[in-house]
Design an enzyme around this catalytic site. Structure first.
Site, PDB file in Angstrom:
ATOM      1  CD  GLU A 148      -2.948  -1.117   2.310  1.00 57.34           C
ATOM      2  OE1 GLU A 148      -4.047  -1.650   2.170  1.00 57.34           O
ATOM      3  OE2 GLU A 148      -2.582  -0.586   3.386  1.00 57.34           O
ATOM      4  CD  GLU A 303      -4.373  -5.656   2.570  1.00 58.20           C
ATOM      5  OE1 GLU A 303      -5.140  -4.920   3.245  1.00 58.20           O
ATOM      6  OE2 GLU A 303      -3.139  -5.545   2.585  1.00 58.20           O
TER       7      GLU A 303
END
EC number: 3.2.1.23
Length: 672
Positions: A148, A303
């Site tokens: 991320e 995710e």
């Protein structure tokens, strides 16, 4: 590039948080749940390299072997998501600094400046050590670089960044005079004589030069991308056949994912829609965006959460069946993988109350693990979907640099936000089950019949010609208000709004009228009266015809929506923010003209998408309602339900509430 020949299923696995005996238990539970891939080692730098230059792989060797023995493959993290405490102690100037000069300290994650030279040196050493260690392990199927990127620190304003920014600017503009011209520095006496006079756009007395801010967005995006490419270069050298990716975050403003996607082998992304919002329209929109980044290549949802997150003010769980439902909705829009954060719920740390595939307490009746296992076993039956594509005749223009520019300060309406305007148009496509791609203004548009350009504030050189050719060749271009205003440096296109789009649209926008949040106006069209909010353009016609006019205020009777014939196509301009009813009607009229139809006529809140291979067509139908719905399938087709294996002739099909159907389409002879 397919990671596995089957749908990827699993999640982030953090065995370093657990004693060794749990590793064996986890592997058995994964096997039972149908898990075939886990993301491993993402936050393990301090465990793999406990001190400078000293590596410990023994624990990771054992974990990988245990998982592989149980049929679980590895998406191996490069462990660079968080620098260790020893690194920060040795290089305290590696900590990022915000625009106000505040140092962001160790104790969380992502506490690094992307332009720190020692960070880059240590990353290279670590990544090479990991790659060399596991390059021949049969469990290795994919590389997970960092994690991320920019999620918490998207900009650093330290001196390392200042030096790198000056170098970046010099490469971009070549001369200081060219920079002054592009930035308009004669305004407010900001002219520069030397490169070393330029700094990052730190906190200042009032508005910062927007051209400088825009370039800093570009610079930081490029700086962070350079970090990724540093790792990728090593991984490609050592393991040339293993795909490399990093997890994106949907419509994440700081990073230009269209640019990034050219450098990953497969797009992966993280999605956390709020169950309180009901129908996950933005989740669907982001799935379509992620699929579009690499021109329709299937992606992996890296995710999501099984139930609830921990970082909202109130973290409500997904009701029973919704995790499964939304997972199928993701597959319907192009996913070849469904993954979670995380496998086992943490006992300690900031995310200990974040849901997981295995909760804190597990017994045979646990709802979460039961749903995880059901989904895992079902996905084993859907290998046939891997690599299949979605065909769209409609595209929405989405441009990160335009997003950055339109939300900079000093605008007529400083509460305007890009994503809600894009979503307003997308919502009407979603409700009608019209397949859609996202494109950049410079992309090849020849395969589309309709292109929608919401708030295309920035039009760069050459982009207008691409749109002009699309319309001239028979396409319909729909452009919203506040479009065609500036160039790539946020300088106004002189000669009248909407700048280089004027001839396509056949209008001239004389003035902007931004609305207070409470103001509602009306527009008239030949089929009724509709609400409009947010904005009104004062439009003068230059060949276009009005499709709707304003009812109220001093510009009552002036055009609000226009249509202009251009070549073989048309340009439609929407000079306000009309309500959903009007937008829906407008799009339906355009789609009818181009013979663009829904895949199926279905009840409200029933989502339908079609994935295709060269041989087969697959219908994926998701009933978001909590009650049964009935729909009609063509009676000249034979369908096979890929979840239960049953075949049936088209006609009436019932789908229970919060349930799905995955159907393979056959003709009478059993072929496509």
């Amino acid at each position: 590039m397919n990671v596995l020949s089957s749908i990827c299923y699993g999640g982030d696995y953090n065995p370093e948080q657990w004693p060794e005996e749990i590793w064996y238990e986890d592997a058995k539970l994964m096997q039972k749940a149908g898990v075939n891939l886990v993301s491993l080692g993402i936050f393990s730098w301090s465990k793999i390299e406990p001190s400078d230059g000293v590596f410990d792989f023994e624990w990771l060797d054992k974990v990988i072997d245990i998982l592989y023995d149980h049929g679980v493959y590895i998406n191996l993290g490069t462990a660079t998501a968080t620098t260790p405490a020893w690194f920060v102690k040795k290089y305290p100037d590696s900590l990022p600094i915000d625009e106000s000069g505040v140092i962001l300290s160790f104790g969380s994650r992502q506490h690094y400046c992307p332009n720190h030279p020692q960070l880059i040196t240590h990353i290279k050493r670590l990544v090479r050590a990991i790659a060399e260690r596991y390059k021949n392990h049969p469990a290795l199927k994919m590389w997970h670089v960092n994690n991320e990127y920019a999620c918490h620190v998207s900009k650093c304003f330290c001196e390392n960044c200042a030096v790198a920014f000056r170098k970046w600017l010099k490469e971009r503009y070549k001369t200081i005079d060219e920079l002054n011209e592009r930035w308009g520095t004669n305004f407010w006496g900001q002219r520069y004589n030397h490169w070393d006079e330029i700094n990052p756009p730190r906190k200042a007395p009032t508005f910062i030069n927007p051209s400088q801010e825009l370039d800093y967005y570009r610079f930081m995006n490029d700086s962070i991308l350079k970090l990724f490419l540093t790792e990728k270069e090593i991984l490609r050298e050592v393991t040339p056949d293993i795909p490399v990716s990093t997890n994106f975050m949907g419509s994440f403003k700081p990073l230009n994912y269209f640019q990034w996607a050219q450098h990953v082998d497969i797009v992966t992304w993280d999605s956390y829609p709020d169950p309180r919002e009901g129908l996950p329209i933005q989740h669907a929109m982001m799935n379509d965006l992620m699929r579009s980044l690499r021109k329709g290549q299937p992606f992996i949802l890296m995710e999501q959460v099984t139930s609830h997150v921990n970082w909202r003010d109130i973290n409500v769980p997904k009701p029973p069946g919704v995790m499964r439902l939304w997972s199928y909705a993701t597959i319907a829009r192009g996913a070849d993988g469904i993954m979670f954060f995380q496998w086992r719920q943490s006992r300690a740390g900031a995310e200990k109350f974040h849901g997981a595939m295995v909760p804190h307490f597990l017994n045979e009746n646990n709802r979460i693990y039961r749903e995880v296992t059901q989904l895992g076993q079902e996905l084993k039956k859907l290998d046939c979907l891997v690599g299949s594509r979605i065909k769209a005749e409609v595209a929405i223009i989405f441009d990160w640099e335009n997003w950055w520019a339109v939300e900079l300060s000093s605008k007529p309406h400083n509460k305007l936000r890009y994503i809600p305007i894009v979503e307003a148009y997308y919502r009407e496509l979603y409700k009608r089950n019209i397949a859609v791609d996202f494109v950049r203004p410079s992309d090849d548009l020849t395969k589309y019949k309709v292109v929608i350009a919401p708030m295309l504030y920035m039009v760069k050189e050459g982009e207008d010609e691409n749109l002009r050719q699309f319309v001239a060749n028979g396409g319909t271009l729909i452009v919203s208000f506040f479009s065609g205003i500036v160039d790539e440096n946020d300088r106004v296109h002189l000669g009248g709004y909407p700048g280089p789009l004027r001839d396509i649209l056949g209008i001239f926008v004389e003035e902007f009228v931004p609305y207070p949040e409470t103001k509602v106006n009306k527009i008239y069209s030949n089929d009724g009266e509709y609400d409009c909010t947010t904005w009104a353009d004062i439009i003068r016609l230059e060949g276009a015809e009005p499709l709707a006019t304003f009812k109220g205020d001093w510009y009552a009777g002036l055009p609000a929506v226009t249509r202009n014939c251009y070549g073989k196509g048309e340009g439609i301009y929407v000079g306000t923010y009309p309500d959903s009813n009007y937008l829906g009607r407008l799009l339906e009229q355009v789609f009818a003209k181009h013979h663009i139809n829904p895949i199926l006529e279905v009840a409200e809140n029933v989502e339908v998408q079609q994935r295709e291979t060269d041989e087969w067509k697959y219908l994926i139908i998701i009933n978001h309602n909590d009650y049964e719905v009935t729909l009609s399938l063509p009676e000249d087709k034979i369908y096979q339900n890929m979840i239960d294996g049953k075949c049936f002739r088209g006609g009436e099909l019932r789908i229970q509430g919060v349930d799905v159907a995955v159907l393979r389409e056959h003709d009478e002879a059993g072929k496509v």
